[in-house]
Design an enzyme around this catalytic site. Structure first.
Site, PDB file in Angstrom:
ATOM      1  N   SER A   1       0.801  -1.228   0.000  1.00  0.00           N
ATOM      2  CA  SER A   1       0.000   0.000   0.000  1.00  0.00           C
ATOM      3  C   SER A   1       0.830   1.272   0.000  1.00  0.00           C
ATOM      4  O   SER A   1       0.305   2.338  -0.336  1.00  0.00           O
ATOM      5  CB  SER A   1      -0.921   0.025   1.229  1.00  0.00           C
ATOM      6  OG  SER A   1      -1.769  -1.078   1.233  1.00  0.00           O
TER       7      SER A   1
ATOM      8  N   GLU B   1      -9.875   7.410   3.153  1.00  0.00           N
ATOM      9  CA  GLU B   1      -9.550   6.006   2.911  1.00  0.00           C
ATOM     10  C   GLU B   1     -10.495   5.032   3.625  1.00  0.00           C
ATOM     11  O   GLU B   1     -10.717   5.156   4.831  1.00  0.00           O
ATOM     12  CB  GLU B   1      -8.116   5.681   3.402  1.00  0.00           C
ATOM     13  CG  GLU B   1      -7.727   4.246   3.026  1.00  0.00           C
ATOM     14  CD  GLU B   1      -6.550   3.680   3.805  1.00  0.00           C
ATOM     15  OE1 GLU B   1      -6.273   4.151   4.918  1.00  0.00           O
ATOM     16  OE2 GLU B   1      -5.918   2.737   3.299  1.00  0.00           O
TER      17      GLU B   1
ATOM     18  N   HIS C   1      -7.174  -9.549   3.688  1.00  0.00           N
ATOM     19  CA  HIS C   1      -6.002 -10.306   4.157  1.00  0.00           C
ATOM     20  C   HIS C   1      -6.442 -11.473   5.044  1.00  0.00           C
ATOM     21  O   HIS C   1      -5.811 -12.517   5.064  1.00  0.00           O
ATOM     22  CB  HIS C   1      -5.066  -9.396   4.968  1.00  0.00           C
ATOM     23  CG  HIS C   1      -4.133  -8.586   4.129  1.00  0.00           C
ATOM     24  ND1 HIS C   1      -3.264  -9.136   3.224  1.00  0.00           N
ATOM     25  CD2 HIS C   1      -3.911  -7.244   4.072  1.00  0.00           C
ATOM     26  CE1 HIS C   1      -2.554  -8.174   2.635  1.00  0.00           C
ATOM     27  NE2 HIS C   1      -2.931  -7.015   3.126  1.00  0.00           N
TER      28      HIS C   1
ATOM     29  N   HIS D   1      -4.499  -1.356  -4.951  1.00  0.00           N
ATOM     30  CA  HIS D   1      -4.083  -2.663  -5.482  1.00  0.00           C
ATOM     31  C   HIS D   1      -5.236  -3.627  -5.309  1.00  0.00           C
ATOM     32  O   HIS D   1      -6.216  -3.329  -4.616  1.00  0.00           O
ATOM     33  CB  HIS D   1      -2.856  -3.210  -4.736  1.00  0.00           C
ATOM     34  CG  HIS D   1      -3.047  -3.201  -3.250  1.00  0.00           C
ATOM     35  ND1 HIS D   1      -3.823  -4.121  -2.597  1.00  0.00           N
ATOM     36  CD2 HIS D   1      -2.633  -2.319  -2.297  1.00  0.00           C
ATOM     37  CE1 HIS D   1      -3.855  -3.834  -1.312  1.00  0.00           C
ATOM     38  NE2 HIS D   1      -3.151  -2.737  -1.098  1.00  0.00           N
TER      39      HIS D   1
ATOM     40  N   HIS E   1      -1.820  -9.443  -1.377  1.00  0.00           N
ATOM     41  CA  HIS E   1      -2.384  -8.564  -2.405  1.00  0.00           C
ATOM     42  C   HIS E   1      -2.351  -9.291  -3.746  1.00  0.00           C
ATOM     43  O   HIS E   1      -1.639 -10.280  -3.918  1.00  0.00           O
ATOM     44  CB  HIS E   1      -1.552  -7.283  -2.529  1.00  0.00           C
ATOM     45  CG  HIS E   1      -1.609  -6.416  -1.308  1.00  0.00           C
ATOM     46  ND1 HIS E   1      -0.831  -5.297  -1.161  1.00  0.00           N
ATOM     47  CD2 HIS E   1      -2.344  -6.507  -0.179  1.00  0.00           C
ATOM     48  CE1 HIS E   1      -1.086  -4.723   0.006  1.00  0.00           C
ATOM     49  NE2 HIS E   1      -1.996  -5.452   0.619  1.00  0.00           N
TER      50      HIS E   1
HETATM   51 ZN   LIG Z   1      -3.328  -1.293   0.278  1.00  0.00          ZN
END
Ligand SMILES: [Zn+2]
Length: 532
Positions: free
Chosen positions: A105, A322, A331, A374, A496
Site C-alpha cells: 500500500s 480512505e 487479508h 491494489h 495482495h
Molecule cells: Zn493497500
C-alpha cells in the site's frame, strides 16, 4: 495539450497551415473538455485493496440488503449500483511498484500522491529510496524508524501542493492515521513501519515535523493513539520517548477528539484545525462498530465533519478519504467484513457528494476521484444462479442446486487464491530459530479466534486436499473465512493481487480520467485538474 506551443509551431510552419488550423480546433475542444485548474476542491477516495472482484461482490451484497429492506425494489441484487459506479468517468490503473510486480500500500498510494514510482514499503520518497537491505531485511525496523539522510529525498505530495496554494488539507482513514495510505499524503519515510516518526511529521513544531505542511494538516482523523499518546497514561503506547504529541498539537491550536460522540459535538464553523484519534491502533471494522455499538464515528461521519471544516476555505481544499480496512478483512479472507467496509466506504462517497452538491451545485469546482491502491487474491467463481447470495455456496443457474467440485462437495462463490487458516502459523514463524515451543503454541492458539469480535472462533473450511463439506457450515457467519487455494499460515496472511484496479471520477476536470493509466499518471491528472 499546450495551445501556446501549438500556436508558435504553427506560425513557423506555414506549409502546414491547414493541419495547424485543425490542430488548433482540437486543442480548443480538448480545452473545453477540461479547463486546467477548475477543480479548486479535490476529494480523493481510496478503497484499500478494493479490487474489481470486491467492487462487484459489494455491489451484489448491497442489492441483497436493498431487497431485504424493500422486497421487489430490484429485479435481482445484481442490478444494484454502488455510488462510486454512478460517477460518469472511469479508468483502469496499473498498480505495480518500482520493485514489485505486486505492490504494497505504500508505493501504490504514494504513486497517486506524488507521481513517483517507488519501491515497496517506501512512503512518498524519490525512486532511489530503499526500504530493505541487500539481504531483503527491513532496512531500518521498528516504530521509531528514521532514514539515513542519504537514502532518497522527499517527493512533493498533492496535499503539500494544495497547502502551498493556500488551500485547506485533510486526511481521513479507518486505519491508524500513520498507516501507509494516509501517511503518503503528509509524510516521507524510507520504510512504512516507522509509525512514531510518521506521527511526528504531522506535529507542527516537532523536530521531525514535515515543513511542507506549513501550519499543519487541517484535519486528521482515524486511529492510532498509540503513536501519539505516551505511557503511563496510555499503557498500550508504542512511543518510546514519553512525548505527548496530542498535547503538542493542541498547543498549536488543534481541537482533539477521541470518540464518535465528541466528533459529533465539533462545530465545523468554529474549528480550524481538527485531530481525531478514535482507537489505539486501527479503528473497528464497520461490522463490529455497529454490532458492538462502539463510540467510534463511521467513515461517513468523519468525511462529513472533515468537509465541514475544510470547505470554509475560499481557496479550496484537498481531502483524502480512505476505506482502509477493506484490505485487512481481505487479508483475513473474511469476505463479509470486506464487503461491509466497502459499503461503508461507498456511503462516505454519497455523503461527500451530497455535502458538496449543496456547497457547489453540479460539482463545478470539485473533483471526486475514487480508486484502489491494489487488488487482492479474491476470486468470484462458479456459475451461481441469478440472485444467489454472494456469501453463499454456488447454487447453479440451471438447477439451483449446490454445484459440486471433483470431491463431490460444494464450494462458495467467493474464494481466495491464498490465505491463512485458524490453528495454523506461517512457515517462517514455525521455523523461527528464536521461537520457543510455547511461543509457537500461543501463536497457533491466537490464530483460532477473532480478537476484534470478543474472541469468537473463526469458522473456516479445512485447507488442503481433504475439504470440509460446507453445507454444514454457515458461510454467511460474521467470522466465516472463505476457502483458500494455497495455505500461507494464520488468518491475515492472504496477499495482495497484482491485477489492475478501477478508478471512478466525477465533477470538475473528471473527463481526463479514461483508458488504462499508470498509477503515477493519476497524480498528474489530479494536479492538472486542480491547477496545482
Ligand atoms: Zn493497500
Amino acid at each position: 495539450m499546450n495551445t501556446t506551443m501549438n500556436r508558435t509551431t504553427c506560425k513557423t510552419r506555414l506549409a502546414a497551415a491547414l493541419v495547424c488550423a485543425a490542430a488548433g480546433t482540437l486543442a480548443t475542444l480538448a480545452g473545453s473538455a477540461h479547463a486546467a485548474g477548475e477543480a479548486k476542491n479535490v476529494i480523493f477516495f481510496l478503497g484499500d485493496g478494493m479490487g474489481p472482484v470486491t467492487v462487484t461482490a459489494a455491489r451484489i451484497y448491497k442489492g441483497e440488503k436493498q431487497l431485504a429492506a424493500k422486497p421487489g425494489s430490484l429485479v435481482s441484487p445484481e442490478r444494484a449500483n454502488l455510488v462510486m459506479q454512478t460517477l460518469p468517468y472511469a479508468a483502469r490503473v496499473k498498480t505495480y511498484s518500482l520493485d514489485g510486480q505486486t505492490t504494497d500500500s505504500a508505493p501504490s498510494m504514494a504513486a497517486y500522491m506524488t507521481g513517483v514510482k517507488m519501491r515497496n514499503e517506501v512512503i512518498s520518497m524519490s525512486s532511489d529510496t530503499v526500504a530493505v537491505d541487500s539481504t531483503g531485511k527491513q532496512y531500518i525496523n521498528g516504530e521509531d524508524t528514521t532514514c539515513a539522510p542519504t537514502n532518497g529525498k522527499a517527493a512533493d505530495t498533492l496535499l503539500e501542493l494544495a497547502k502551498a496554494k493556500g488551500r485547506a488539507v485533510g486526511a481521513v482513514s479507518t486505519t491508524r492515521v500513520g498507516h501507509a495510505t494516509p501517511a503518503t499524503t503528509y509524510a516521507h519515510i524510507c520504510n512504512r513501519n516507522g509509525y512514531n516518526t510518521i506521527a511526528e511529521q504531522s506535529v507542527p513544531g516537532h523536530a521531525n515535523y514535515n515543513p511542507k505542511l506549513l501550519d499543519g494538516v487541517d484535519v486528521l482523523l482515524g486511529g492510532g493513539q498509540r503513536n501519539y499518546l505516551p505511557k503511563p497514561a496510555n499503557p498500550g503506547s508504542k512511543r518510546t520517548d514519553g512525548v505527548d504529541l496530542v498535547a503538542a498539537m493542541q498547543a498549536k491550536g488543534y481541537a482533539y477528539v477521541d470518540t464518535g460522540t465528541k466528533l459529533k459535538a465539533i462545530d465545523p464553523a468554529a474549528t480550524g484545525k481538527l485531530l481525531g484519534l478514535f482507537s489505539q491502533s486501527e479503528m473497528a471494522y464497520e461490522l463490529d462498530r455497529v454490532k458492538q455499538n462502539l463510540d467510534q464515528p463511521s467513515l461517513s461521519d468523519m468525511t462529513e465533519k472533515a468537509l465541514g471544516v475544510l470547505s470554509k476555505n475560499d481557496k479550496g481544499f484537498f481531502l483524502m478519504v480512505e476505506g482502509g480496512r477493506i484490505d485487512h478483512a481481505l487479508h483475513g479472507t473474511n469476505a463479509k467484513r470486506a464487503l461491509e467496509d466497502t459499503l461503508a466506504f461507498d456511503a462516505a462517497i454519497q455523503t461527500a457528494l451530497d455535502f458538496m452538491n449543496k456547497k457547489d451545485p453540479g460539482l463545478k469546482n470539485t473533483l471526486v476521484v475514487v480508486t484502489a491502491d491494489h487488488d487482492h487474491a479474491i476470486a468470484f467463481n462458479g456459475y451461481p444462479k441469478i440472485g444467489n447470495p454472494i456469501l453463499g455456496l454456488v447454487n447453479g443457474y440451471a438447477d439451483g442446486k449446490p454445484t459440486k467440485a471433483a470431491d463431490g462437495k460444494p464450494y462458495t462463490t467467493l474464494v481466495f487464491g491464498n490465505g491463512g487458516r485458524p490453528g495454523s502459523i506461517s512457515f517462517s514463524d514455525a521455523n523461527d530459530p528464536n521461537a520457543t515451543p510455547a511461543d509457537i503454541a500461543k501463536k497457533i492458539a491466537d490464530s483460532n479466534v477473532n480478537a476484534e469480535d470478543g474472541k469468537k472462533p473463526w469458522i473456516a473450511p479445512a485447507r488442503g486436499p481433504v475439504r470440509d463439506d460446507q453445507t454444514t457450515m454457515d458461510t454467511t457467519d460474521d467470522n466465516f473465512l472463505q476457502e483458500v487455494g494455497i495455505n500461507l499460515g494464520s488468518p491475515g496472511a492472504e496477499t495482495h493481487g497484482g491485477g489492475d484496479v478501477m478508478l471512478f471520477a466525477g465533477g470538475a476536470g473528471s473527463k481526463i480520467f479514461k483508458g488504462t493509466m499508470e498509477n503515477i499518471k493519476v497524480f498528474n491528472k489530479v494536479k492538472e485538474a486542480a491547477g496545482l
